[in-house]
Design an enzyme around this catalytic site. Sequence first.
Site, mmCIF file in Angstrom:
data_model
loop_
_atom_site.group_PDB
_atom_site.id
_atom_site.type_symbol
_atom_site.label_atom_id
_atom_site.label_comp_id
_atom_site.label_asym_id
_atom_site.label_seq_id
_atom_site.Cartn_x
_atom_site.Cartn_y
_atom_site.Cartn_z
ATOM 1 N N LYS A 75 10.380 -14.775 -3.877
ATOM 2 C CA LYS A 75 9.105 -14.858 -3.200
ATOM 3 C C LYS A 75 9.322 -14.896 -1.689
ATOM 4 O O LYS A 75 10.434 -15.199 -1.288
ATOM 5 C CB LYS A 75 8.322 -16.066 -3.686
ATOM 6 C CG LYS A 75 8.845 -17.408 -3.146
ATOM 7 C CD LYS A 75 7.903 -18.522 -3.449
ATOM 8 C CE LYS A 75 6.879 -18.708 -2.358
ATOM 9 N NZ LYS A 75 7.203 -19.706 -1.358
ATOM 10 N N LYS A 79 11.860 -24.976 -13.243
ATOM 11 C CA LYS A 79 12.135 -26.422 -13.224
ATOM 12 C C LYS A 79 12.094 -26.964 -14.645
ATOM 13 O O LYS A 79 11.227 -26.581 -15.442
ATOM 14 C CB LYS A 79 11.098 -27.145 -12.353
ATOM 15 C CG LYS A 79 11.304 -26.884 -10.854
ATOM 16 C CD LYS A 79 10.337 -27.683 -10.018
ATOM 17 C CE LYS A 79 10.386 -27.266 -8.568
ATOM 18 N NZ LYS A 79 11.435 -27.863 -7.769
ATOM 19 N N HIS A 88 3.439 -21.104 -6.692
ATOM 20 C CA HIS A 88 3.845 -22.264 -7.497
ATOM 21 C C HIS A 88 2.642 -22.963 -8.136
ATOM 22 O O HIS A 88 2.642 -23.271 -9.322
ATOM 23 C CB HIS A 88 4.622 -23.282 -6.657
ATOM 24 C CG HIS A 88 5.804 -22.713 -5.928
ATOM 25 N ND1 HIS A 88 6.587 -21.722 -6.469
ATOM 26 C CD2 HIS A 88 6.340 -22.987 -4.710
ATOM 27 C CE1 HIS A 88 7.561 -21.427 -5.615
ATOM 28 N NE2 HIS A 88 7.426 -22.179 -4.536
HETATM 29 C C1 BG6 Z 1 9.297 -22.774 -1.473
HETATM 30 C C2 BG6 Z 1 8.452 -22.864 -0.229
HETATM 31 O O1 BG6 Z 1 8.854 -21.729 -2.286
HETATM 32 O O2 BG6 Z 1 9.201 -24.001 -2.200
HETATM 33 C C3 BG6 Z 1 8.875 -24.062 0.631
HETATM 34 O O3 BG6 Z 1 8.589 -21.675 0.519
HETATM 35 C C4 BG6 Z 1 8.877 -25.314 -0.187
HETATM 36 O O4 BG6 Z 1 8.002 -24.194 1.752
HETATM 37 C C5 BG6 Z 1 9.661 -25.142 -1.486
HETATM 38 O O5 BG6 Z 1 9.459 -26.339 0.602
HETATM 39 C C6 BG6 Z 1 9.503 -26.344 -2.380
HETATM 40 O O6 BG6 Z 1 10.368 -26.249 -3.466
HETATM 41 P P1 BG6 Z 1 10.925 -27.544 -4.187
HETATM 42 O O7 BG6 Z 1 11.653 -27.020 -5.371
HETATM 43 O O8 BG6 Z 1 11.811 -28.234 -3.191
HETATM 44 O O9 BG6 Z 1 9.735 -28.385 -4.530
#
Ligand code: BG6
Length: 444
Positions: free
Chosen positions: A139, A173, A231
């Site tokens: 992404k 996850k 997400h």
């Molecule tokens: C990414 C975003 O897709 O996901 C980031 O671009 C964000 O801004 C990250 O910090 C969060 O991922 P995780 O797995 O740390 O919650």
Amino acid sequence: MHTFVLFGASGDLAKEKLYPALFDLFRASEIFRVVGFARTPLTTQDFQKLVADSLRRRRKKPTTTELKKFLAHFSYVSGTYDTEGIAALRSALKIDRPIAFPLSYYLAIPVEYPLIRSIILGLSANQLIVGQSAIGIEKPFGFDGQSATQLNRLLAKYFTEDQIYRIDHYLAKGMVQDLFALRFANPIFEPIWNNRYIEKISIDICEEDSIRNRGQYYERAGAIRDILQNHALQLLAFTTMATPRDLNAASIHREKIKILRRLRLFGDNGLENISIRQYHGYQNEKFVAPDSIVETAASLRLEIDTPQWRGVPITIATGKKIAKRTTDILIHFKKKQLYLWDKTECDLQENLFYINIQPENDIRLRLNSEFNFKDLCALPVDLRFGFLDNQYLFMDPYENALRDFFHRNQSIFLNATEIALSWKLIDHILALIAPRRQLLLETY
Ligand code: BG6
């Protein structure tokens, strides 16, 4: 041998996420070789050192013998991301025709159309796209519906849909996959998973971190594009989709698509369902305009326009620099009039189902159960299961994603229609915000 060609092999994503994940896969006896490809001139030895360095921060460090064996699978080719550069890659791959092994390309590079196009044309011109190849792409998948469609068309010209792996690491996850089982391996939930029993749903992705050094990207993206479009909408789809026909990727995609297709702002109304905010100090971050009106936090109140879900507000929210890093899903059940308690003073609480995706990795169900026949009031208690407290080991999302990519299982990857539908909704919302952004934006 399965060959993993990594474009952007000297970049941050590769160092922070992919090499540690590859190491875990290697430990789990996956067999592959990795060919790093990037513009940075490095020797294979330099590259192996870079990979070794990226493993140093791991809690469970590799032993010297393990590291040696692992690194022996890594080689490096430097070149430009075009036909000529990729010709050098082809000779390094030492391919005898026909290609008799799986070839996985992974684009750990900025998702910019001209760059991706140049790589894909290069692969095609060098006859490197064959039946056994597949491509993994990070992404952000496009900047809006139009650019995502352009990217999807390009991919579709050279690869079949089952060769394309669009990654959303949230679906990789552990807790999100457990949510799938929780919903579909327990028949007690199915009958109550609808607007007769559910009052509202909220999905929050909060981060303590600022945008760090990603100002350039973030100024173009903002919280809605960065997190909600992908997400959060994926978590929403996973939480609300109907039971798929079977466990195959196509059936899972089909059910998620039905949700994404019917998603709209709550009551089909406009701005009252949208909030955008910016943290104090954002305008002083590196590469951020001093008068920037980009949102660093946002929430959207949505509704799935189907008989099963109509009337249930579903709020998806995200923010940088929020007090605590947490991702959770909260299902509020309806407070029903229970005639047994009608004539008592007791105000029965509603049932809640809480799923913490991170960092607690737990599930909780609030039930009214503390009771005696003198006071007559049923008080709430929480049933809780903490996966981490129970020594349950979650695999890193990138380990999950790479393993499924290697095994050509698309269940946790996104298909073209999901991407298009997510952008359709988000484009509509961003267009509503655009003329009033300055007015709507609050600070926190
Ligand atoms: C990414 C975003 O897709 O996901 C980031 O671009 C964000 O801004 C990250 O910090 C969060 O991922 P995780 O797995 O740390 O919650």
